[in-house]
Motif scaffolding. Structure first.
Motif, PDB file in Angstrom:
ATOM      1  N   LEU A  44      11.322 -33.721   0.350  1.00 25.07           N
ATOM      2  CA  LEU A  44      10.155 -34.508   0.001  1.00 25.07           C
ATOM      3  C   LEU A  44       9.008 -34.108   0.918  1.00 25.07           C
ATOM      4  O   LEU A  44       9.121 -34.158   2.140  1.00 25.07           O
ATOM      5  N   MET A 102       4.430 -36.996  -6.775  1.00 21.39           N
ATOM      6  CA  MET A 102       5.295 -36.680  -5.643  1.00 21.39           C
ATOM      7  C   MET A 102       5.440 -35.169  -5.553  1.00 21.39           C
ATOM      8  O   MET A 102       5.521 -34.493  -6.571  1.00 21.39           O
ATOM      9  N   ILE A 127       3.628 -37.573  -0.759  1.00 18.61           N
ATOM     10  CA  ILE A 127       3.453 -38.726  -1.624  1.00 18.61           C
ATOM     11  C   ILE A 127       1.951 -38.859  -1.819  1.00 18.61           C
ATOM     12  O   ILE A 127       1.192 -38.932  -0.846  1.00 18.61           O
ATOM     13  N   LEU A 142       0.996 -44.716  -7.274  1.00 16.23           N
ATOM     14  CA  LEU A 142       1.492 -43.343  -7.217  1.00 16.23           C
ATOM     15  C   LEU A 142       0.686 -42.420  -8.118  1.00 16.23           C
ATOM     16  O   LEU A 142       0.486 -42.707  -9.291  1.00 16.23           O
TER      17      LEU A 142
END
Length: 204
Positions: A20, A104, A23, A101
């Motif tokens: 990851l 990602m 974000i 959001l």
């Protein structure tokens, strides 16, 4: 996406999982949200950009629909970084369905890893929604079954010094989005072993 039998391992089971990396939040209250996260995360912006008001490039797709952006880097260990990005998207209504959001990002360790995952996913009928050469990295954007935007990204440079130096160039300062690319053509050229400097070069 093509179905797999329950007993069969996923087509990507032998690939190292990407990490990851970003974000990305969208908001119409850019300064308020940016300042809040600076305090909460003890982080200062590593990069900020405002699209010129008379700019005709970008802004029309889900990937580039921002007016301003800010990167708050919270961790870095090349080729991986962890960034909270804030996109200023005008005229959002302050509800959970409109703010929140944006997308990602998951980072692969190399372009080779990114291309292999692309090829495996394509065999399953999973193709990118849109693809970009951002300059420091190349990204393939996918939509998940619920329509969330998922960015799979690989570094365009082999060393951290080269990677970080690109952020200081006028090309990146002027256009951090980079250019949209034809993913099939990009992969074809990559597999044909075209010089990396030529493959990832952005127009002046």
């Amino acid at each position: 996406m093509k179905e797999q039998t329950q007993s069969a391992p996923p087509a990507t089971h032998d690939l190292q999982s990407p990490r990851l990396s970003e974000i990305v939040l969208k908001t119409s209250r850019f300064e308020v949200v940016r300042d809040w996260y600076q305090v909460v995360l003890s982080s200062t912006p590593s990069f900020e950009y405002e699209r010129p008001l008379n700019s005709e490039d970008g802004g029309s797709s889900r990937v580039e629909n921002f007016r301003r952006l800010c990167f708050l880097r919270v961790f870095a260990e090349f080729p991986y970084t962890q960034v909270l990005a804030i996109f200023d998207v005008p005229n959002l209504i302050g509800t959970a369905g409109n703010t929140g959001l944006h997308h990602m990002q998951f980072r692969e360790r190399s372009l080779e890893s990114l291309v292999i995952r692309y090829e495996r996913l394509l065999q399953l009928g999973v193709a990118p929604y849109q693809s970009f050469n951002h300059g420091p990295s190349t990204s393939f954007y996918y939509e998940d079954p619920d329509g969330n935007l998922v960015e799979l990204s690989g570094p365009n440079y082999e060393t951290e010094e080269e990677y970080l130096n690109f952020f200081k160039t006028p090309a990146f300062q002027k256009n951090p989005s980079g250019i949209e690319i034809d993913v099939a053509d990009f992969v074809r050229r990559y597999r044909a072993k075209e010089r990396l400097q030529t493959l990832i070069r952005l127009p002046d």
